[in-house]
Design an enzyme around this catalytic site. Structure first.
Site, PDB file in Angstrom:
ATOM      1  N   CYS A 127    -207.846  42.315 123.542  1.00 59.39           N
ATOM      2  CA  CYS A 127    -208.734  42.230 122.360  1.00 59.39           C
ATOM      3  C   CYS A 127    -209.314  43.399 122.132  1.00 59.39           C
ATOM      4  O   CYS A 127    -210.070  43.562 121.453  1.00 59.39           O
ATOM      5  CB  CYS A 127    -209.808  41.221 122.663  1.00 59.39           C
ATOM      6  N   GLU A 134    -216.571  36.087 121.808  1.00 63.58           N
ATOM      7  CA  GLU A 134    -215.841  37.551 121.613  1.00 63.58           C
ATOM      8  C   GLU A 134    -214.521  37.445 121.143  1.00 63.58           C
ATOM      9  O   GLU A 134    -213.554  36.745 121.771  1.00 63.58           O
ATOM     10  CB  GLU A 134    -215.816  37.981 123.373  1.00 63.58           C
TER      11      GLU A 134
END
Length: 682
Positions: free
Chosen positions: A294, A255
Site C-alpha cells: 500500500c 488505511e
C-alpha cells in the site's frame, strides 16, 4: 488437503462447508480450503468483550508491555517455520522478512512503549488545567481502555505484519482483538495465530481469528468497539457506511490503497549520489512484494530534463531483478499473491495504457526462473511514461496493485507539489534532494495530502528505512483517498483504543483518582526520610519538608566559579539597568542544586541512583538574602522489570521538587527521577 481453522470463543473450529480454495502463488497448486460458515460472529464479539476484555483491563501498561515482549521473543524463535509457509504467498526471503520479522518488530516496539505509560491499567493525557484562583478546583484527563473489541479487517499483502502491527497497539491499550486476514493468504496468518495461542502468553479471549469470510460481523459491533480496515478504497468506503457503525458511533480506522509518489529534486544530476539513491529506491519499491504494498511508489515525478536519464537508469536496474521461485538462488522478485490479483492488475494496466505508454516491461516477453510463469501469478515490472500528467490524469486515480509505476515530468517544485496532491491523498511521499531548501518547500507544500514524507539524501540514505516502510512509532495512514485514518504512531495509536474523559475536582481527589500527585493536594508527612524507604513503602503524596537556606553572595560567586556560568545577571551589577532584575540573582541551577542538597539523604540506602529530570522551571528570581526551602513530594511510581535473575528488583520514582522562598511562593519547580530498590527481591 489442509483445511484452515478459525479460532473462535477459545476453540479451533472449521467451517461447516468446503468454502474457498487457496492456491500456492508460485506453482498454482491448491494448498488449502477455508470457510467460516457456521461461526457465530456475535458470539465471538461477546466472548472478546466479556472474557478477553476484563482480563486485559486488569493488567497495567507495564504488564501488557511485558506480555508483548514475551510474545515477540517467542515468535522470533519460531520465525523459520513462518518463512517456510510464507513462500507459498509468492514472497521472497526479503519480502517475508518485512512481513514476518517486521511484524514481530512491532511487538517489540510497543513493548518498549510501556515505559511512557504509568504503572496503572489506565493513563492520563496532557497537563493539569487550573480551574480556580486558589487552586482548590482543577481538571485533568483520564484515559481508560474501551470495553469493546478491536475488529481488524486486513489486506492480503502482509498476512503477518498486517495483523501484528495492529494487535500490538490494541493489546497495549488493554483491548482484545478479532483478526480477519484476507482469505487468499490467510494460511500464513493461521500459522502464526496457532503459535500465539499455543504459547499461552496472552489471556484467553485476547485474540480470535476468522480465516473465511467475515461478512456480517459488522452487524454485531457496539459503541465501545473499534473497527480497522486495510485494503482498497472502494471496499473501505462501503464498510465505513455500514448502518451499524453509524448507529453506534463506532470508531472506524481505514488505511486504503493510495497512489504514492517519489519526487526527484530539481538540483539532482546523474553525477550526484542522490541520483543513484533515487533509482535504487524506485526499483526496490517496484520489486519488493512484487509491488503489492500500500506504500509502493506508483508515481515517479521527475524534472523534465531528467526523464530520459531516469528511464535508462531504471530500465537497467529493473533488468537485473530476476523473477521466479523465491527458493531458487538469485531470484529477487517473486509472484503476485494469486491469479485473481494478476488478472486485476492486468485490467488496471490495460486501463492505464489508454492514456499513457509502457516504456519498460512486457506481459508476454519476460522470463521466470525455477517456475512456470503460466501456472504461477508472475508478472514483470511495468513502467509507464505520461508526458502530460496534468492532462492525462488516470495515473492519479487508477492503481495497479503490482509492480507498476508511471514516470511523469515537472518543471518546478511547485508543479511537483501539485502533481503529488493530484493523488487525492496518499500514505507516503518521498523526495530525493541534496538541497534542504527544496526539501523544506516540498514538505510544507505537500504535507496536507500525505500521511508521511521521507526526505532522502546521501547523508541519511545508508541508514534510511526507505520510502515504503511504515515505522511503529510514527503515524501510518494518510488523508483523502488513503483513508483519512491513522494507526501505529506510538502513543497516538494507543489512544485510538482508549476513552479520554475529562475529570474535575480538588487536587487531593484527582491525585487519588490518577494515583499521580497533583500540586496543591494534601501531603503525607512521615518521621522517616523518603530516601530511607524501599519502593513498595513510598506513598503517592508523601512529602519531605526540608530545612531552609539563606542565599548569600558567596553562594552565587562560588557557583559561578565552579560552573563557569558568569552570566551578567548573576555576576555584574552594573549591567542590570533596563533588565527585569532589581539586583543580582542566584543561578537557577544553583537553586536546583541547593534544593538537592536540602532534600538528599546522604547515607547508603534503597535509592540506587538519580535517573534524570523530566521538567524544570525557574518561576521567580532569587536575590541575595532570600531564604529557600523545598517541598519534596512522591509524585508517581513505575515498576521496572528485572533484566535477568541477577538484576536488582527496582522501580522509578518521580518526585515533585517545589522550591519556595520566605514568602511561600514557588521560585523553582521540577520533576526528578530516582531509581529505588524494592524490598521484595524475589
Amino acid at each position: 488437503m489442509n483445511q484452515l481453522h478459525n479460532y473462535a470463543c477459545g476453540k479451533w473450529v472449521a467451517g461447516t462447508d468446503k468454502g474457498q480454495d487457496l492456491f500456492n502463488a508460485i506453482t498454482g497448486e491448491t494448498i488449502a480450503t477455508t470457510s467460516s460458515k457456521g461461526i457465530d460472529f456475535g458470539q465471538m464479539c461477546d466472548y472478546a468483550r466479556n472474557v478477553g476484555g476484563p482480563k486485559l483491563r486488569k493488567m497495567t501498561f507495564q504488564e501488557r508491555g511485558l506480555m508483548l515482549k514475551a510474545l515477540a521473543m517467542h515468535l522470533l524463535n519460531k520465525k523459520e517455520d513462518f518463512y517456510k509457509v510464507s513462500w507459498a504467498t509468492g514472497a521472497t526471503r526479503i519480502d517475508s522478512w518485512v512481513d514476518i520479522e517486521g511484524g514481530i518488530g512491532n511487538l517489540f516496539s510497543y513493548a518498549s512503549l510501556r515505559r511512557q505509560f504509568p504503572n496503572e491499567s489506565y493513563c492520563y493525557d496532557g497537563d493539569v488545567a487550573r480551574l480556580s484562583k486558589n487552586n482548590t478546583f482543577i481538571g485533568h484527563h483520564i484515559c481508560v481502555p474501551k470495553e469493546g473489541v478491536a475488529i481488524h479487517i486486513n489486506a492480503f499483502n502482509f498476512p503477518v505484519w498486517g495483523m501484528l502491527e495492529k494487535v500490538a497497539v490494541n493489546w497495549l491499550a488493554g483491548v482484545p482483538a478479532i483478526v480477519k486476514p484476507a482469505t487468499v493468504t490467510s494460511f500464513l496468518t493461521e500459522a502464526v495465530v496457532k503459535e500465539i495461542i499455543a504459547s499461552k502468553i496472552l489471556p484467553e479471549g485476547a485474540l480470535q481469528l476468522i480465516c473465511g469470510s467475515a461478512n456480517g460481523i459488522l452487524d454485531h459491533v457496539m459503541n465501545q468497539d473499534v473497527v480497522t480496515f486495510t485494503g482498497s478504497a472502494s471496499t473501505g468506503k462501503m464498510l465505513k457506511a455500514h448502518p451499524r457503525l453509524l448507529q453506534e458511533s463506532v470508531h472506524f480506522n481505514m488505511e486504503a490503497d493510495s497512489l504514492n509518489c517519489c519526487v526527484l529534486g530539481t538540483d539532482v544530476t546523474t553525477a550526484m549520489p542522490e541520483f543513484d539513491i533515487f533509482i535504487k529506491e524506485i526499483a526496490r519499491e517496484i520489486t519488493t512484494k512484487a509491488g503489492q504494498k500500500c506504500t509502493a511508489v506508483r508515481r515517479i515525478i521527475v524534472p523534465e530534463n531528467m526523464v530520459e536519464d531516469v528511464h535508462i537508469a531504471l530500465g537497467k536496474r529493473l533488468a537485473q531483478s530476476i523473477i521466479g521461485d523465491p527458493n531458487v538462488e538469485g531470484v529477487r522478485m517473486g509472484s503476485l499473491a494469486g491469479q485473481a490479483q494478476l488478472i486485476e492488475v492486468k485490467e488496471k494496466v490495460e486501463l492505464l495504457s489508454k492514456t499513457q505508454k509502457i516504456i519498460i516491461g512486457d506481459f508476454e516477453k519476460f522470463e521466470v526462473k525455477g517456475a512456470d510463469k503460466h501456472k504461477g501469478a508472475f508478472m514483470p515490472p511495468i513502467i509507464f511514461l505520461n508526458e502530460k500528467p496534468f492532462t492525462n490524469t488516470d495515473c492519479h486515480s487508477v492503481e495497479a496493485f503490482g509492480p507498476v509505476s508511471t514516470i511523469m515530468p515537472y518543471k518546478t517544485i511547485d508543479e511537483a507539489i501539485e502533481l503529488s496532491k493530484m493523488g487525492k491523498g496518499s500514505l507516503v511521499s518521498s523526495i530525493i534532494t541534496a538541497d534542504d531548501r527544496i526539501a523544506r518547500m516540498y514538505t510544507i507544500g505537500a504535507a496536507c495530502m500525505h500521511g508521511r514524507i521521507l526526505v532522502l539524501n546521501n547523508e541519511c540514505a545508508k541508514e534510511s528505512t526507505g520510502h515504503g516502510s511504515p515505522m511503529p512509532l510514527l503515524v501510518h495512514g494518510g488523508p483523502g483517498r488513503a483513508g483519512g485514518g491513522e494507526e501505529m504512531g506510538g502513543k497516538r495509536g494507543v489512544f485510538h483504543y482508549l476513552q479520554r474523559t475529562a475529570i474535575q475536582g480538588s487536587p487531593t481527589t484527582i491525585t487519588h483518582i490518577l494515583n499521580q500527585y497533583q500540586q496543591g493536594a494534601k501531603q503525607i508527612e512521615k518521621d522517616i526520610h523518603p530516601f530511607r524507604q524501599y519502593f513498595e513503602d513510598l506513598e503517592i503524596g508523601e512529602t519531605l519538608i526540608t530545612a531552609k537556606h539563606t542565599v548569600t553572595e558567596a553562594d552565587v560567586v562560588n557557583f559561578a566559579n565552579v560552573s563557569g556560568d558568569h552570566f551578567y545577571a548573576h555576576t555584574d551589577v552594573t549591567s542590570l539597568d533596563g533588565t527585569i532584575f532589581t539586583g543580582r540573582v542566584a543561578h537557577g541551577y544553583y537553586i536546583l542544586s541547593k534544593a538537592a542538597g536540602l532534600f538528599v539523604n546522604a547515607k547508603k540506602g534503597p535509592v540506587l541512583l538519580n535517573y534524570g529530570i523530566d521538567e524544570c522551571r525557574f518561576t521567580k528570581p532569587v536575590y541575595m538574602g532570600s531564604t529557600i526551602g523545598v517541598r519534596f513530594t512522591c509524585k508517581e511510581k513505575i515498576v521496572q522489570e528485572k533484566k535477568n535473575e541477577e538484576d536488582v528488583a527496582k522501580g522509578i520514582v518521580k518526585w515533585l521538587v517545589d522550591v519556595y522562598d520566605e514568602t511561600g511562593e514557588t521560585v523553582a519547580i521540577a520533576t526528578i527521577l530516582t531509581m529505588v530498590k524494592m524490598r521484595n527481591q524475589d
